[in-house]
Design an enzyme around this catalytic site. Structure first.
Site, mmCIF file in Angstrom:
data_model
loop_
_atom_site.group_PDB
_atom_site.id
_atom_site.type_symbol
_atom_site.label_atom_id
_atom_site.label_comp_id
_atom_site.label_asym_id
_atom_site.label_seq_id
_atom_site.Cartn_x
_atom_site.Cartn_y
_atom_site.Cartn_z
ATOM 1 N N ASP A 32 0.829 -1.201 0.000
ATOM 2 C CA ASP A 32 0.000 0.000 0.000
ATOM 3 C C ASP A 32 0.865 1.253 0.000
ATOM 4 O OD1 ASP A 32 -1.990 -1.788 0.165
ATOM 5 O OD2 ASP A 32 -2.787 -1.118 2.111
ATOM 6 N N LYS A 122 -27.396 -11.334 -3.067
ATOM 7 C CA LYS A 122 -28.055 -10.034 -3.146
ATOM 8 C C LYS A 122 -27.365 -9.134 -2.134
ATOM 9 C CE LYS A 122 -32.611 -7.970 -3.376
ATOM 10 N NZ LYS A 122 -32.327 -6.784 -2.606
ATOM 11 N N ARG A 143 -29.935 5.052 -8.519
ATOM 12 C CA ARG A 143 -31.148 4.539 -9.141
ATOM 13 C C ARG A 143 -32.228 5.613 -9.209
ATOM 14 N NH1 ARG A 143 -35.577 0.763 -9.294
ATOM 15 N NH2 ARG A 143 -36.669 1.420 -7.446
ATOM 16 N N CYS A 434 -49.985 12.446 24.712
ATOM 17 C CA CYS A 434 -49.864 13.581 25.610
ATOM 18 C C CYS A 434 -50.471 14.757 24.851
ATOM 19 C CB CYS A 434 -48.393 13.838 25.923
ATOM 20 S SG CYS A 434 -48.065 15.491 26.543
HETATM 21 S S1 IVH Z 1 -29.916 -7.633 -10.483
HETATM 22 C C1 IVH Z 1 -33.652 -5.249 -12.637
HETATM 23 N N1 IVH Z 1 -28.300 -8.616 -8.733
HETATM 24 O O1 IVH Z 1 -31.294 -5.214 -5.256
HETATM 25 C C2 IVH Z 1 -32.776 -5.245 -11.487
HETATM 26 N N2 IVH Z 1 -29.575 -6.740 -8.095
HETATM 27 O O2 IVH Z 1 -34.046 -5.095 -4.407
HETATM 28 C C3 IVH Z 1 -31.697 -6.252 -11.688
HETATM 29 N N3 IVH Z 1 -29.125 -5.944 -5.829
HETATM 30 O O3 IVH Z 1 -32.159 -2.588 -7.377
HETATM 31 C C4 IVH Z 1 -30.813 -6.185 -10.546
HETATM 32 N N4 IVH Z 1 -27.591 -7.428 -5.343
HETATM 33 O O4 IVH Z 1 -29.698 -2.726 -6.688
HETATM 34 C C5 IVH Z 1 -29.204 -7.672 -8.974
HETATM 35 N N5 IVH Z 1 -26.772 -9.592 -7.328
HETATM 36 C C6 IVH Z 1 -27.679 -8.647 -7.551
HETATM 37 C C7 IVH Z 1 -28.014 -7.690 -6.594
HETATM 38 C C8 IVH Z 1 -28.990 -6.742 -6.901
HETATM 39 C C9 IVH Z 1 -28.256 -6.382 -4.918
HETATM 40 C C10 IVH Z 1 -30.023 -4.795 -5.656
HETATM 41 C C11 IVH Z 1 -30.257 -3.985 -6.896
HETATM 42 C C12 IVH Z 1 -31.746 -3.858 -7.033
HETATM 43 C C13 IVH Z 1 -32.211 -4.243 -5.669
HETATM 44 C C14 IVH Z 1 -33.618 -4.769 -5.681
#
Ligand code: IVH
Length: 685
Positions: A32, A122, A143, A434
């Site tokens: 680093d 996710k 978004r 209250c």
């Molecule tokens: S695909 C059409 N893949 O979850 C949207 N989304 O709850 C396709 N997210 O707005 C998104 N991990 O920002 C996708 N592996 C993943 C994800 C992911 C987090 C988020 C994404 C989306 C939100 C929806």
């Protein structure tokens, strides 16, 4: 090319390469410190030779100049959300819908449906869209509402796992590549920042996701750079040309370009395999250094994705499985009562701190007395609490087997914990209230609400400062906020109040005067009047004088574009009574007016026809000598333009800088009006 220029470019290449080795390959070749030395060397050369400035230089990582506000930009392809499921049956049902939509047989010769899915974590973060043109990062958007997002390019450039320049594979880079992904804050960084905030007596972030969101909204990119945000790529927007046949190929390709792809992405040959991944990942996710709240399952084949299409909200080709909320056992040490801005008094469980779903939980809501009685919650009980990513922690149940013999049922509170006044319970309501509008706790909460995000959004006036000013007798009414500048001496005598903090506070207060009527109405905390109703009403009436003239019937029944506004009687009555009460609404409004708080609302739909670019759709391309994208977009919007990102026959004007790429060619082909930088500058003046 001069020697200096060569040296600068070589350093940039080196640094991009090391960044890539560190962040996407996890195989650093230098320490680093060595990286920082190279970066310092580059910064020094760039400073001495501003003529070789580049917006994607690795030195952009330290953060550029503060910006004034965020510009909103249309997404080239909308950013949709994903529909959720919570069990295997729903996942199966979705799989059947996919097969049906593709007119595929539900089983093949081997009893399996032939469709490949990709399952991936996710990430519990903030969605981002990164636009690369000719391999260079030119724009990063949030978004937003899915159609348009905020330009956060300056902040995104400080995130080191986001490449500023892509590595070109042998087959070359797409001209335009919009990568969608998730910006997140690693758990360790989240803890570090909250510890720091605690030491400074600032409000804590509730979870890593909120912390990431708050960080991206900072207007000073240098401050963003100090927080170690990271990013994973998980999707695509506009890609031109798009040679990829499936999502797996796309992910492999962008990974090679240096983009961060999550290591737990799993190709699955059947929905059962996807389910098996969901089950196995449940054990892995708790060991990761970042928060995940589920698994996204996607149809891999892009042609299939296209055939399935999208609903208004989400694509049919993907689904999110969400893990159940995490639970933990702890001891309930006390029940305290919290007074809300409208006087509601709600019970709060004080807990022995326990780590759940990424954060340490110390308090949980108990909603109301009925809930306490129903669950028979007593002080000293061992309890099970539950918390999902962004949700407020809840007490699920008492572990009766572990209850002490001498425990006593909790009694309902009889007097307000703040003003000791009487409490009452309205018919059909679980909450106790209250009724004393002068109750100190209510005064504080109302002021905190007024100054809060989404309302007057007053920088520097968070809950701690409000309480401090109220305790010192400097603040009681909304109007008092706007006379604080008359009390600078007293404020400077308060604890932890230095001149800069005061200056920031007063600047924040001054700026808030211009939020407009909708924000003011939402900020006043009028019962039932939320921000949505406030906006509709403010746009309908335009200013406070007209609003004060409206009858209750008019408020309840006005129409927007020939349709009922949805305001209704309950809101109308509450607002009408407020506006006509000489001891409350009328007095408050008069105070705000006296302090020149803007009580009018700009009408959005009717653009100023006299502006040079009124109703024109404008596209920017190339790089500019005197403008960065952000400022240029702002200038164009101030001239009435709608700025979009791709050229089509609906485009009116293309503003081009150096190295414009294919947009210019397309504009020429379509015979569109084109301005180069000097033309734009001359139009401005
Ligand atoms: S695909 C059409 N893949 O979850 C949207 N989304 O709850 C396709 N997210 O707005 C998104 N991990 O920002 C996708 N592996 C993943 C994800 C992911 C987090 C988020 C994404 C989306 C939100 C929806």
């Amino acid at each position: 090319m001069t020697d200096i220029q060569k040296q600068i470019e070589q350093l940039r290449r080196e640094l991009h390469r090391h960044n890539h080795l560190y962040y996407s390959k996890a195989k650093p070749q230098i320490s680093d410190q060595a990286y920082d030395r190279l970066l310092a060397q580059l910064a020094e050369l760039e400073q001495a030779h501003p003529e070789f400035h580049s917006p994607t230089s690795p030195t952009a990582r330290v953060g550029g100049e503060p910006i004034e506000g965020f510009v909103t930009v249309d997404h080239a392809v909308p950013m949709l959300s994903i529909s959720n499921t919570y069990d295997q049956k729903e996942l199966q049902a979705w799989h059947q819908r996919v097969l049906g939509g593709l007119e595929l047989p539900t089983v093949d010769l081997f009893g399996q449906a032939e469709i490949t899915y990709l399952a991936e974590p996710k990430i519990d973060g903030i969605a981002i869209s990164l636009r690369y043109e000719q391999g260079k990062l030119v724009q990063a958007l949030t978004r937003g509402d899915g159609q348009r997002g905020d330009d956060i390019t300056a902040a995104a450039k400080t995130i080191r796992s986001i490449p500023l320049e892509l590595i070109s594979p042998s087959e070359g880079l797409p001209e335009i590549l919009e990568v969608r992904g998730e910006v997140y804050m690693p758990n360790e960084e989240f803890d570090r920042i909250n510890q720091q905030r605690q030491a400074m007596e600032l409000d804590l972030f509730a979870n890593p996701r909120n912390a990431a969101a708050g960080t991206l909204k900072l207007k000073n990119p240098k401050k963003v750079a100090q927080r170690q945000l990271k990013c994973f790529a998980h999707g695509l927007g506009l890609v031109k040309p798009n040679p990829y046949l499936c999502y797996a190929d796309y992910l492999a390709a962008i990974k090679n370009m240096g983009l961060p792809v999550n290591e737990h992405v799993k190709p699955c040959k059947s929905i059962d395999e996807a389910w098996a991944f969901i089950e196995s990942f449940e054990k892995i996710r708790v060991t990761l250094s970042y928060a995940t709240d589920g698994v996204v399952v996607k149809v891999d084949d892009f042609a299939f994705q296209k055939m399935l299409g999208t609903t208004a909200k989400s694509p049919r080709w993907c689904i999110a499985y969400k893990y159940p909320a995490e639970q933990a056992k702890t001891t309930l040490t006390d029940i305290t009562w919290q007074v809300g801005k409208g006087g509601s008094v709600t019970p709060v469980a004080e807990l022995e701190p326990v780590f759940v779903a990424g954060t340490t939980v110390k308090r949980a809501t108990l909603h109301n007395m009925d809930e306490i009685q129903r669950k028979d919650i007593r002080i000293g009980d061992r309890v099970i609490i539950e918390k999902a990513g962004e949700i407020i922690p809840q007490v699920v149940e008492v572990i009766l087997a572990e209850r002490a013999d001498d425990s006593k049922a909790t009694e309902a509170i009889t007097a307000c914990p703040s003003c000791q006044g009487p409490l009452h319970r309205e018919e059909d309501e679980a909450a106790i209230r209250c009724g004393n509008p002068q109750c100190p706790a209510q005064i504080c909460e109302r002021l905190i609400w007024f100054a809060g995000r989404g309302q007057m959004n007053i920088d520097g006036l968070g809950d701690k400062v409000v309480r401090q000013l109220v305790d010192a007798g400097l603040l009681r009414t909304f109007g008092d906020i706007y006379t604080l500048h008359e009390h600078t001496e007293s404020i400077l005598k308060l604890e932890r109040f230095a001149q800069t903090k005061l200056d920031n506070l007063l600047a924040g207060i001054e700026q808030s005067k211009q939020r407009g009527l909708a924000h003011v109405l939402a900020a006043l905390g009028i019962r039932h009047v939320g921000s949505k109703a406030a906006l509709l009403i403010a746009r309908q009436y335009g200013n406070i004088e007209a609003l004060a003239q409206a009858t209750q019937e008019e408020l309840a029944n006005f129409e927007i574009d020939g349709r009922k506004s949805g305001i209704g009687n309950r809101i109308a009555q509450s607002l009408f009574e407020f506006l006509h009460d000489p001891t409350s609404g009328q007095r408050i409004i008069a105070q705000l007016q006296a302090q020149e708080v803007n009580l009018t609302e700009a009408m959005p739909a009717v653009a100023d026809e006299n502006l040079l670019l009124a109703n024109k759709t404008v596209v920017i391309t190339g790089s500019f000598e005197n403008w960065d994208r952000h400022t240029l977009t702002e200038k164009l919007q101030a001239l009435g333009a709608k700025v979009t990102s791709s050229v089509s026959k609906n485009t009116d004007l293309v503003v081009t800088g150096a190295n414009p790429g294919s947009k210019l060619a397309k504009a020429q082909k379509l015979n569109l009006e084109i301005w180069d930088e000097p033309t734009f500058n001359s139009k401005l003046s």
